[in-house]
Design a protein around this motif. Structure first.
Motif, PDB file in Angstrom:
ATOM      1  N   ILE A  11     -10.200   5.377  26.067  1.00 31.85           N
ATOM      2  CA  ILE A  11     -11.136   4.249  26.020  1.00 31.85           C
ATOM      3  C   ILE A  11     -12.475   4.560  26.676  1.00 31.85           C
ATOM      4  N   LEU A  12     -12.607   5.771  27.218  1.00 32.70           N
ATOM      5  CA  LEU A  12     -13.912   6.166  27.764  1.00 32.70           C
ATOM      6  C   LEU A  12     -15.018   6.047  26.708  1.00 32.70           C
ATOM      7  N   SER A  13     -14.650   6.227  25.450  1.00 31.58           N
ATOM      8  CA  SER A  13     -15.649   6.152  24.381  1.00 31.58           C
ATOM      9  C   SER A  13     -15.669   4.786  23.694  1.00 31.58           C
ATOM     10  N   ALA A  14     -14.902   3.827  24.235  1.00 35.50           N
ATOM     11  CA  ALA A  14     -14.904   2.483  23.642  1.00 35.50           C
ATOM     12  C   ALA A  14     -16.162   1.725  24.082  1.00 35.50           C
ATOM     13  N   VAL A  38      -9.873   7.901  34.783  1.00 38.78           N
ATOM     14  CA  VAL A  38     -10.374   7.451  36.084  1.00 38.78           C
ATOM     15  C   VAL A  38     -11.127   8.610  36.751  1.00 38.78           C
ATOM     16  N   MET A  39     -12.374   8.370  37.146  1.00 38.98           N
ATOM     17  CA  MET A  39     -13.212   9.426  37.739  1.00 38.98           C
ATOM     18  C   MET A  39     -13.803   8.939  39.052  1.00 38.98           C
ATOM     19  N   ASP A  40     -13.907   9.869  40.008  1.00 41.00           N
ATOM     20  CA  ASP A  40     -14.302   9.466  41.358  1.00 41.00           C
ATOM     21  C   ASP A  40     -15.669   9.985  41.810  1.00 41.00           C
ATOM     22  N   ALA A  67      -2.612   6.730  32.509  1.00 47.07           N
ATOM     23  CA  ALA A  67      -3.733   6.892  33.453  1.00 47.07           C
ATOM     24  C   ALA A  67      -3.958   8.369  33.774  1.00 47.07           C
ATOM     25  N   HIS A  68      -5.174   8.824  33.590  1.00 43.68           N
ATOM     26  CA  HIS A  68      -5.557  10.212  33.872  1.00 43.68           C
ATOM     27  C   HIS A  68      -6.479  10.173  35.086  1.00 43.68           C
ATOM     28  N   LEU A  69      -5.929  10.565  36.234  1.00 44.44           N
ATOM     29  CA  LEU A  69      -6.680  10.448  37.486  1.00 44.44           C
ATOM     30  C   LEU A  69      -7.473  11.719  37.760  1.00 44.44           C
ATOM     31  N   VAL A 138      -2.968  19.441  29.284  1.00 46.48           N
ATOM     32  CA  VAL A 138      -3.856  20.604  29.222  1.00 46.48           C
ATOM     33  C   VAL A 138      -5.242  20.106  28.825  1.00 46.48           C
ATOM     34  N   MET A 139      -6.215  20.273  29.721  1.00 47.92           N
ATOM     35  CA  MET A 139      -7.586  19.864  29.405  1.00 47.92           C
ATOM     36  C   MET A 139      -8.193  20.870  28.424  1.00 47.92           C
ATOM     37  N   SER A 140      -8.781  20.341  27.349  1.00 58.19           N
ATOM     38  CA  SER A 140      -9.426  21.213  26.372  1.00 58.19           C
ATOM     39  C   SER A 140     -10.947  21.066  26.402  1.00 58.19           C
ATOM     40  N   VAL A 141     -11.440  20.393  27.446  1.00 58.29           N
ATOM     41  CA  VAL A 141     -12.862  20.397  27.829  1.00 58.29           C
ATOM     42  C   VAL A 141     -12.864  20.391  29.357  1.00 58.29           C
ATOM     43  N   HIS A 142     -14.034  20.624  29.952  1.00 59.38           N
ATOM     44  CA  HIS A 142     -14.148  20.449  31.399  1.00 59.38           C
ATOM     45  C   HIS A 142     -14.218  18.948  31.661  1.00 59.38           C
ATOM     46  N   GLY A 144     -14.742  15.124  32.883  1.00 58.63           N
ATOM     47  CA  GLY A 144     -15.877  14.397  33.448  1.00 58.63           C
ATOM     48  C   GLY A 144     -16.649  13.586  32.416  1.00 58.63           C
ATOM     49  N   PHE A 145     -16.612  14.006  31.170  1.00 56.52           N
ATOM     50  CA  PHE A 145     -17.409  13.328  30.154  1.00 56.52           C
ATOM     51  C   PHE A 145     -16.679  13.316  28.815  1.00 56.52           C
ATOM     52  N   GLY A 146     -16.840  12.221  28.081  1.00 54.17           N
ATOM     53  CA  GLY A 146     -16.345  12.172  26.713  1.00 54.17           C
ATOM     54  C   GLY A 146     -17.346  12.866  25.795  1.00 54.17           C
ATOM     55  N   GLY A 147     -16.916  13.143  24.583  1.00 57.87           N
ATOM     56  CA  GLY A 147     -17.831  13.642  23.560  1.00 57.87           C
ATOM     57  C   GLY A 147     -18.208  15.106  23.665  1.00 57.87           C
ATOM     58  N   GLN A 148     -17.477  15.903  24.460  1.00 59.44           N
ATOM     59  CA  GLN A 148     -17.794  17.328  24.571  1.00 59.44           C
ATOM     60  C   GLN A 148     -17.078  18.114  23.466  1.00 59.44           C
ATOM     61  N   GLY A 178      -9.511  16.312  25.168  1.00 56.92           N
ATOM     62  CA  GLY A 178     -10.909  16.734  25.137  1.00 56.92           C
ATOM     63  C   GLY A 178     -11.295  17.365  23.813  1.00 56.92           C
ATOM     64  N   GLY A 179     -12.198  16.702  23.095  1.00 54.34           N
ATOM     65  CA  GLY A 179     -12.735  17.279  21.861  1.00 54.34           C
ATOM     66  C   GLY A 179     -11.760  17.293  20.701  1.00 54.34           C
ATOM     67  N   ILE A 180     -10.696  16.481  20.776  1.00 53.02           N
ATOM     68  CA  ILE A 180      -9.724  16.453  19.668  1.00 53.02           C
ATOM     69  C   ILE A 180     -10.245  15.529  18.559  1.00 53.02           C
ATOM     70  N   PHE A 196      -1.871  13.557  21.772  1.00 54.69           N
ATOM     71  CA  PHE A 196      -3.233  13.945  21.445  1.00 54.69           C
ATOM     72  C   PHE A 196      -4.196  12.855  21.907  1.00 54.69           C
ATOM     73  N   VAL A 197      -4.989  13.178  22.915  1.00 53.35           N
ATOM     74  CA  VAL A 197      -6.006  12.242  23.388  1.00 53.35           C
ATOM     75  C   VAL A 197      -7.250  12.441  22.525  1.00 53.35           C
ATOM     76  N   SER A 198      -7.837  11.350  22.101  1.00 53.74           N
ATOM     77  CA  SER A 198      -9.105  11.454  21.376  1.00 53.74           C
ATOM     78  C   SER A 198      -9.962  10.241  21.695  1.00 53.74           C
ATOM     79  N   GLY A 199     -11.149  10.507  22.244  1.00 52.09           N
ATOM     80  CA  GLY A 199     -12.079   9.432  22.596  1.00 52.09           C
ATOM     81  C   GLY A 199     -13.116   9.256  21.505  1.00 52.09           C
ATOM     82  N   SER A 200     -14.132  10.126  21.507  1.00 51.52           N
ATOM     83  CA  SER A 200     -15.196  10.011  20.508  1.00 51.52           C
ATOM     84  C   SER A 200     -14.668  10.227  19.099  1.00 51.52           C
ATOM     85  N   GLY A 201     -13.588  11.000  18.964  1.00 49.02           N
ATOM     86  CA  GLY A 201     -13.007  11.261  17.641  1.00 49.02           C
ATOM     87  C   GLY A 201     -12.446  10.006  16.991  1.00 49.02           C
TER      88      GLY A 201
HETATM   89  C1  DX5 Z   1     -12.694  13.859  29.785  1.00 51.18           C
HETATM   90  C2  DX5 Z   1     -11.598  12.828  29.598  1.00 51.18           C
HETATM   91  C3  DX5 Z   1     -11.175  12.695  28.199  1.00 51.18           C
HETATM   92  C4  DX5 Z   1     -12.258  12.221  27.278  1.00 51.18           C
HETATM   93  C5  DX5 Z   1     -11.897  12.586  25.880  1.00 51.18           C
HETATM   94  O1  DX5 Z   1     -12.982  13.985  31.126  1.00 51.18           O
HETATM   95  O2  DX5 Z   1     -10.458  13.186  30.368  1.00 51.18           O
HETATM   96  O3  DX5 Z   1     -10.033  11.844  28.097  1.00 51.18           O
HETATM   97  O4  DX5 Z   1     -12.503  10.846  27.344  1.00 51.18           O
HETATM   98  O5  DX5 Z   1     -12.967  12.240  25.063  1.00 51.18           O
HETATM   99  P1  DX5 Z   1     -13.327  13.093  23.787  1.00 51.18           P
HETATM  100  O6  DX5 Z   1     -12.166  12.988  22.849  1.00 51.18           O
HETATM  101  O7  DX5 Z   1     -14.562  12.443  23.273  1.00 51.18           O
HETATM  102  O8  DX5 Z   1     -13.546  14.523  24.228  1.00 51.18           O
END
Ligand code: DX5
Ligand code: ZN
Length: 222
Positions: A11-14, A38-40, A67-69, A138-142, A144-148, A178-180, A196-201
């Motif tokens: 929902i970071l991209s909602a 959740v980011m601190d 929840a992803h802390l 397994v994080m497939s982006v660094h 901190g941010f959606g849409g990478q 990340g990036g799925i 499979f987590v997908s935000g911007s996708g």
């Molecule tokens: C990145 C978050 C991801 C992110 C995924 O720090 O943990 O859950 O929101 O977003 P997309 O799918 O846009 O990479």
């Protein structure tokens, strides 16, 4: 072994101004989980949402809240997230010196226990403690941010984790985050991921049912 595939919109991209409606729309569109980032501002260079938001969402959806802390010292907040209604919690290996202990605490609180690893983090500690966990993220982006952009080398990590779990007869979920998108979800599934987590996708697409359906058919073919 037959594996259940789950699609987890992040929902970071909602649209946060209409969050309840966004959740209802992805639920109606066939989402299996709601991924809650959740980011601190310390562990990752960004801030996002926290406990009161999760508690509000708990009242409007029956889907499991995942929840992803991405926070330092996550042990301080486990109980609060469980009370607020989280069904699974991922803590990052990079900030947890004693993984078996935090897994035991999560299970004691009655929540599914997950350990997350960044793209550059070695797998050894997470794998050593795998028997205590229900899921490895397994994080497939660094983080901190959606849409990478998806980091393709992380697929090797997924393969290594799945092979190691299979060899030891451990049936954990492997979540990839990340990036799925529709065009790479099948590679993640082939590598051994099943959540499979997908935000911007998903939220970047006008028709959530169409995009979730397309993702599901891509992995149904695996
Ligand atoms: C990145 C978050 C991801 C992110 C995924 O720090 O943990 O859950 O929101 O977003 P997309 O799918 O846009 O990479
Ligand atoms: Zn996440």
């Amino acid at each position: 072994m037959a594996r259940t595939f789950k699609i987890a919109p992040s929902i970071l991209s909602a649209d946060f101004a209409r969050l309840g409606e966004e959740i209802r729309r992805v639920e109606a569109a066939g989402a299996d989980l709601i991924h809650f980032d959740v980011m601190d501002g310390h562990f990752v260079p960004n801030l996002s949402i926290g406990i009161p938001v999760l508690e509000s969402l708990r009242k409007i959806t029956r889907l499991p809240l995942d929840a992803h802390l991405m926070i330092e010292r996550p042990e301080r907040y486990l109980e609060a997230f469980v009370k607020a209604g989280a069904n699974s919690i991922s803590v990052h290996a990079e900030v947890c010196p004693d993984l078996p202990a935090i897994a035991a605490r999560m299970r004691e609180l009655g929540v599914r226990a997950s350990v997350a690893i960044n793209p550059e983090t070695p797998l050894d500690r997470a794998l050593q403690a795998a028997g205590e966990f229900d899921m490895i993220l397994v994080m497939s982006v660094h983080p901190g941010f959606g849409g990478q952009g998806f980091i393709p080398e992380t697929l090797d990590k997924v393969r290594t984790v799945r092979a190691d779990l299979d060899r030891r007869g451990l049936d954990l979920d492997i979540e990839i985050d990340g990036g799925i998108k529709v065009d790479n979800i099948d590679q993640a599934a082939h590598a051994g991921a099943n959540v499979f987590v997908s935000g911007s996708g998903i939220f970047g697409h006008p028709d959530y049912a169409a995009i979730i359906g397309a993702m599901r058919s891509r992995i149904g073919a695996v």
